[in-house]
Design an enzyme around this catalytic site. Structure first.
Site, PDB file in Angstrom:
ATOM      1  N   LYS A  29      42.024  35.511  28.146  1.00  0.00           N
ATOM      2  CA  LYS A  29      43.186  34.623  28.408  1.00  0.00           C
ATOM      3  C   LYS A  29      42.877  33.150  28.145  1.00  0.00           C
ATOM      4  CE  LYS A  29      45.547  37.679  31.623  1.00  0.00           C
ATOM      5  NZ  LYS A  29      44.451  38.588  32.031  1.00  0.00           N
TER       6      LYS A  29
HETATM    7  O1  LIG Z   1      50.229  40.418  32.900  1.00  0.00           O
HETATM    8  C1  LIG Z   1      49.051  40.740  33.086  1.00  0.00           C
HETATM    9  C2  LIG Z   1      48.030  40.365  32.241  1.00  0.00           C
HETATM   10  C3  LIG Z   1      46.769  40.822  32.494  1.00  0.00           C
HETATM   11  N1  LIG Z   1      46.493  41.608  33.546  1.00  0.00           N
HETATM   12  C4  LIG Z   1      45.091  42.078  33.727  1.00  0.00           C
HETATM   13  O2  LIG Z   1      45.072  43.501  33.631  1.00  0.00           O
HETATM   14  C5  LIG Z   1      44.206  44.050  34.621  1.00  0.00           C
HETATM   15  C6  LIG Z   1      45.024  44.851  35.611  1.00  0.00           C
HETATM   16  O3  LIG Z   1      44.189  45.418  36.589  1.00  0.00           O
HETATM   17  P1  LIG Z   1      44.709  46.590  37.592  1.00  0.00           P
HETATM   18  O4  LIG Z   1      43.532  46.803  38.478  1.00  0.00           O
HETATM   19  O5  LIG Z   1      45.046  47.781  36.751  1.00  0.00           O
HETATM   20  O6  LIG Z   1      45.883  46.046  38.308  1.00  0.00           O
HETATM   21  C7  LIG Z   1      43.478  42.856  35.237  1.00  0.00           C
HETATM   22  O7  LIG Z   1      42.318  42.611  34.476  1.00  0.00           O
HETATM   23  C8  LIG Z   1      44.456  41.719  35.049  1.00  0.00           C
HETATM   24  O8  LIG Z   1      43.821  40.457  34.978  1.00  0.00           O
HETATM   25  C9  LIG Z   1      47.500  41.976  34.387  1.00  0.00           C
HETATM   26  O9  LIG Z   1      47.311  42.707  35.363  1.00  0.00           O
HETATM   27  N2  LIG Z   1      48.759  41.543  34.124  1.00  0.00           N
END
Ligand SMILES: O=c1ccn([C@@H]2O[C@H](COP(=O)(O)O)[C@@H](O)[C@H]2O)c(=O)[nH]1
Length: 321
Positions: free
Chosen positions: A112
């Protein structure tokens, strides 16, 4: 995006496993097992906790990668979890990316980044590596990275150029999964439409010169699984933009909810789950503190594989309809 699409088709699985380790997600005996090894390798006692966790993160990631490499096309290491540990964490981030690529996985680095053009050019080193030609060195081992579009075109162009030059991809935040995303992304624009819709149009345009054989450009969009209707509308609005869809599982997104983010051929998106897969061992009820580190890693691996297979099967029902 052609390489990612091919990997998804080979696995018949449009999902990506997020590698977001935290101290709470790694069994304590795994962390403890590295105490002696790490003590000999640090110069300053104060480095011990970070160094120990970093080694534990790598073994944790390796167990998960080995367990899922034959059923998923990709992994998404979240760099924040590694940066939190300082230099030892960054080393483990790059080691994890390299190991995943060696196992044949597409590696989506969730970094990001976003800055003015000259600084974005430096960040684009994540995709271009260092140097050129025979001496080029890629310390990151990423096939794609996520970027923040808030600074506009000059903050994105260096990533798109690096992606095009090195057969890699970029995913731009468009409609993020988190609750507060509405504070900015849903703002009404004077000329009509929402801010995220305008970003979507920019992303489609940024990608246009890089369209691949499968019809999708090298510039993808991040669209949260927590916004099913908006995601489906974005699918129509962005016909040449591949979606990375986080928010499945731990954040409440479902396979039925993300179905509209795929195209009519069941392509066009890949869905991420991080905690739902790497933390699945905690929900099995099988862990206990007298287990050895190896036994605990075996449990992590088998629970992650089961969770990844369940997610694949769940998505297959909704997406490959
Ligand atoms: O909109 C967004 C962008 C990035 N993320 C990232 O994805 C994973 C989600 O983790 P979970 O444990 O499956 O919830 C995490 O690395 C976030 O930084 C997001 O969730 N939403």
């Amino acid at each position: 995006m052609d390489r990612l699409i091919e990997a998804i088709e080979n696995a018949q699985n449009p999902s990506v496993v997020g590698l977001d380790p935290t101290e709470a997600l790694v069994p304590p005996q795994v962390v403890a097992s590295f105490a002696d090894e790490v003590r000999d390798s640090v110069e300053d006692e104060n480095e011990l906790p970070a160094a120990q966790l970093a080694v534990a993160y790598f073994e944790f990631n390796r167990a998960i990668i080995d367990a899922v490499a034959d059923i998923v096309p990709a992994v998404k290491p979240q760099i924040a979890m590694y940066e939190a540990l300082g230099p030892a964490g960054i080393d483990v981030y790059t080691m994890t990316c390299e190991y995943a690529q060696q196992q044949g996985l597409y590696v989506l680095g969730d970094i990001k980044r976003g800055d003015i053009g000259s600084t974005a050019a430096a960040y684009a080193g994540h995709l271009s590596g260092v140097g050129a030609g025979e001496t080029a060195y890629d310390p990151w081992h990423e096939d794609a990275v996520t970027v923040n579009p808030y600074l506009g075109t000059d903050g994105i162009t260096p990533f798109v150029d690096a992606a095009a030059a090195h057969d890699k991809d970029v995913f731009v935040l468009v409609r993020t999964s988190n609750p507060s995303s509405k504070e900015l992304q849903e703002l009404d624009l004077a000329g009509g439409g929402k801010l995220y819709e305008h970003v979507a149009d920019l992303v489609e345009g940024w990608g246009e010169p890089t369209r691949g054989e499968r019809g999708y450009s090298r510039v993808g969009a991040v669209v949260g699984a927590t916004h099913p209707e908006e995601g489906a509308a974005l699918r129509e609005r962005m016909p040449h933009t591949f979606f990375l869809v986080p928010g499945y599982g731990a954040q409440g997104g479902t396979a039925a909810g993300v179905a509209g983010m795929f195209d009519k051929d069941g392509s066009g998106a890949i869905v991420n789950s991080s905690r739902g897969i790497i933390g699945a061992w905690k929900k099995t009820g099988a862990w206990n503190e007298s287990m050895s580190a190896d036994q605990a890693l075996d449990l992590v691996a088998s629970a992650a594989r089961d969770a990844a297979a369940d997610m694949r099967d769940d998505l297959r029902v909704s997406v490959y309809r």
